[in-house]
Design a protein around this motif. Sequence first.
Motif, PDB file in Angstrom:
ATOM      1  N   PHE A   3       0.831  -1.210   0.000  1.00 30.77           N
ATOM      2  CA  PHE A   3       0.000   0.000   0.000  1.00 30.77           C
ATOM      3  C   PHE A   3       0.864   1.259   0.000  1.00 30.77           C
ATOM      4  N   ASP A   4       1.925   1.282   0.801  1.00 36.07           N
ATOM      5  CA  ASP A   4       2.831   2.439   0.869  1.00 36.07           C
ATOM      6  C   ASP A   4       3.532   2.668  -0.470  1.00 36.07           C
ATOM      7  N   ASP A   5       3.936   1.589  -1.122  1.00 33.80           N
ATOM      8  CA  ASP A   5       4.598   1.711  -2.416  1.00 33.80           C
ATOM      9  C   ASP A   5       3.654   2.307  -3.464  1.00 33.80           C
ATOM     10  N   ARG A   6       2.389   1.872  -3.447  1.00 33.72           N
ATOM     11  CA  ARG A   6       1.415   2.422  -4.388  1.00 33.72           C
ATOM     12  C   ARG A   6       1.170   3.905  -4.119  1.00 33.72           C
ATOM     13  N   GLU A   7       1.098   4.258  -2.839  1.00 38.51           N
ATOM     14  CA  GLU A   7       0.909   5.672  -2.481  1.00 38.51           C
ATOM     15  C   GLU A   7       2.081   6.506  -2.968  1.00 38.51           C
ATOM     16  N   LEU A   8       3.280   6.004  -2.715  1.00 36.83           N
ATOM     17  CA  LEU A   8       4.476   6.720  -3.164  1.00 36.83           C
ATOM     18  C   LEU A   8       4.485   6.872  -4.682  1.00 36.83           C
ATOM     19  N   GLU A   9       4.121   5.817  -5.376  1.00 32.14           N
ATOM     20  CA  GLU A   9       4.085   5.865  -6.849  1.00 32.14           C
ATOM     21  C   GLU A   9       3.072   6.892  -7.340  1.00 32.14           C
ATOM     22  N   GLU A  10       1.911   6.951  -6.702  1.00 33.90           N
ATOM     23  CA  GLU A  10       0.884   7.938  -7.058  1.00 33.90           C
ATOM     24  C   GLU A  10       1.390   9.360  -6.813  1.00 33.90           C
ATOM     25  N   ILE A  11       2.065   9.564  -5.698  1.00 35.82           N
ATOM     26  CA  ILE A  11       2.614  10.888  -5.372  1.00 35.82           C
ATOM     27  C   ILE A  11       3.655  11.283  -6.409  1.00 35.82           C
ATOM     28  N   ARG A  12       4.510  10.336  -6.775  1.00 32.22           N
ATOM     29  CA  ARG A  12       5.538  10.610  -7.791  1.00 32.22           C
ATOM     30  C   ARG A  12       4.900  10.990  -9.128  1.00 32.22           C
ATOM     31  N   LYS A  13       3.888  10.235  -9.534  1.00 36.23           N
ATOM     32  CA  LYS A  13       3.208  10.527 -10.797  1.00 36.23           C
ATOM     33  C   LYS A  13       2.570  11.909 -10.760  1.00 36.23           C
ATOM     34  N   LYS A  14       1.937  12.218  -9.634  1.00 39.59           N
ATOM     35  CA  LYS A  14       1.279  13.512  -9.485  1.00 39.59           C
ATOM     36  C   LYS A  14       2.296  14.654  -9.565  1.00 39.59           C
ATOM     37  N   LYS A  15       3.415  14.483  -8.869  1.00 38.82           N
ATOM     38  CA  LYS A  15       4.474  15.507  -8.890  1.00 38.82           C
ATOM     39  C   LYS A  15       5.046  15.663 -10.297  1.00 38.82           C
ATOM     40  N   MET A  17       3.519  15.047 -13.129  1.00 38.27           N
ATOM     41  CA  MET A  17       2.516  15.729 -13.955  1.00 38.27           C
ATOM     42  C   MET A  17       2.493  17.230 -13.657  1.00 38.27           C
ATOM     43  N   GLU A  18       2.607  17.607 -12.391  1.00 36.26           N
ATOM     44  CA  GLU A  18       2.637  19.022 -12.016  1.00 36.26           C
ATOM     45  C   GLU A  18       3.858  19.711 -12.611  1.00 36.26           C
ATOM     46  N   LEU A  19       5.001  19.037 -12.531  1.00 36.40           N
ATOM     47  CA  LEU A  19       6.230  19.591 -13.089  1.00 36.40           C
ATOM     48  C   LEU A  19       6.111  19.767 -14.602  1.00 36.40           C
ATOM     49  N   GLN A  20       5.562  18.764 -15.291  1.00 37.32           N
ATOM     50  CA  GLN A  20       5.390  18.855 -16.737  1.00 37.32           C
ATOM     51  C   GLN A  20       4.439  19.991 -17.097  1.00 37.32           C
ATOM     52  N   LYS A  21       3.370  20.129 -16.320  1.00 37.03           N
ATOM     53  CA  LYS A  21       2.406  21.202 -16.566  1.00 37.03           C
ATOM     54  C   LYS A  21       3.067  22.571 -16.382  1.00 37.03           C
ATOM     55  N   ARG A  22       3.842  22.724 -15.314  1.00 35.24           N
ATOM     56  CA  ARG A  22       4.537  23.989 -15.052  1.00 35.24           C
ATOM     57  C   ARG A  22       5.534  24.310 -16.167  1.00 35.24           C
ATOM     58  N   MET A  23       6.258  23.298 -16.617  1.00 35.27           N
ATOM     59  CA  MET A  23       7.223  23.510 -17.700  1.00 35.27           C
ATOM     60  C   MET A  23       6.515  23.919 -18.988  1.00 35.27           C
ATOM     61  N   GLU A  24       5.376  23.317 -19.273  1.00 33.69           N
ATOM     62  CA  GLU A  24       4.600  23.670 -20.465  1.00 33.69           C
ATOM     63  C   GLU A  24       4.098  25.106 -20.372  1.00 33.69           C
TER      64      GLU A  24
END
Length: 116
Positions: A3-15, A17-24
């Motif tokens: 469960f912790d690994d999935r949460e971490l993976e979701e947080i990484r994906k979200k971050k 996506m935010e970084l890509q959006k900011r760069m765009e």
Amino acid sequence: MSFDDRELEEIRKKKLMELQKRMEEERKAEELRKKQQLVKETILKSILTSEARARLANVKLVRPELAEQVENYLIALAQAGRIARPLTDAEVKEILARLAGETRREGRINIKERGW
């Protein structure tokens, strides 16, 4: 995956996506700035002689805020239809002197008025 690994993976994906959006967004803002600069240069090229443009470029090296102020002033005049022919170096020199004088006066402190 725990469960912790999935949460971490979701947080990484979200971050990511935010970084890509900011760069765009930054890329789009830079692209817009470049387009605006190109339009500005085109207008100035049509309303100034080559000598006047050279003078403004030299001023921009020393006093970029003054050059920007003059450019914006000239573009506003052009858009209002108040410039019928390209301005000469002497005319731009006059405008620079007038606007530089206004800028200097605004920054001056009168010691006598302050009572110092």
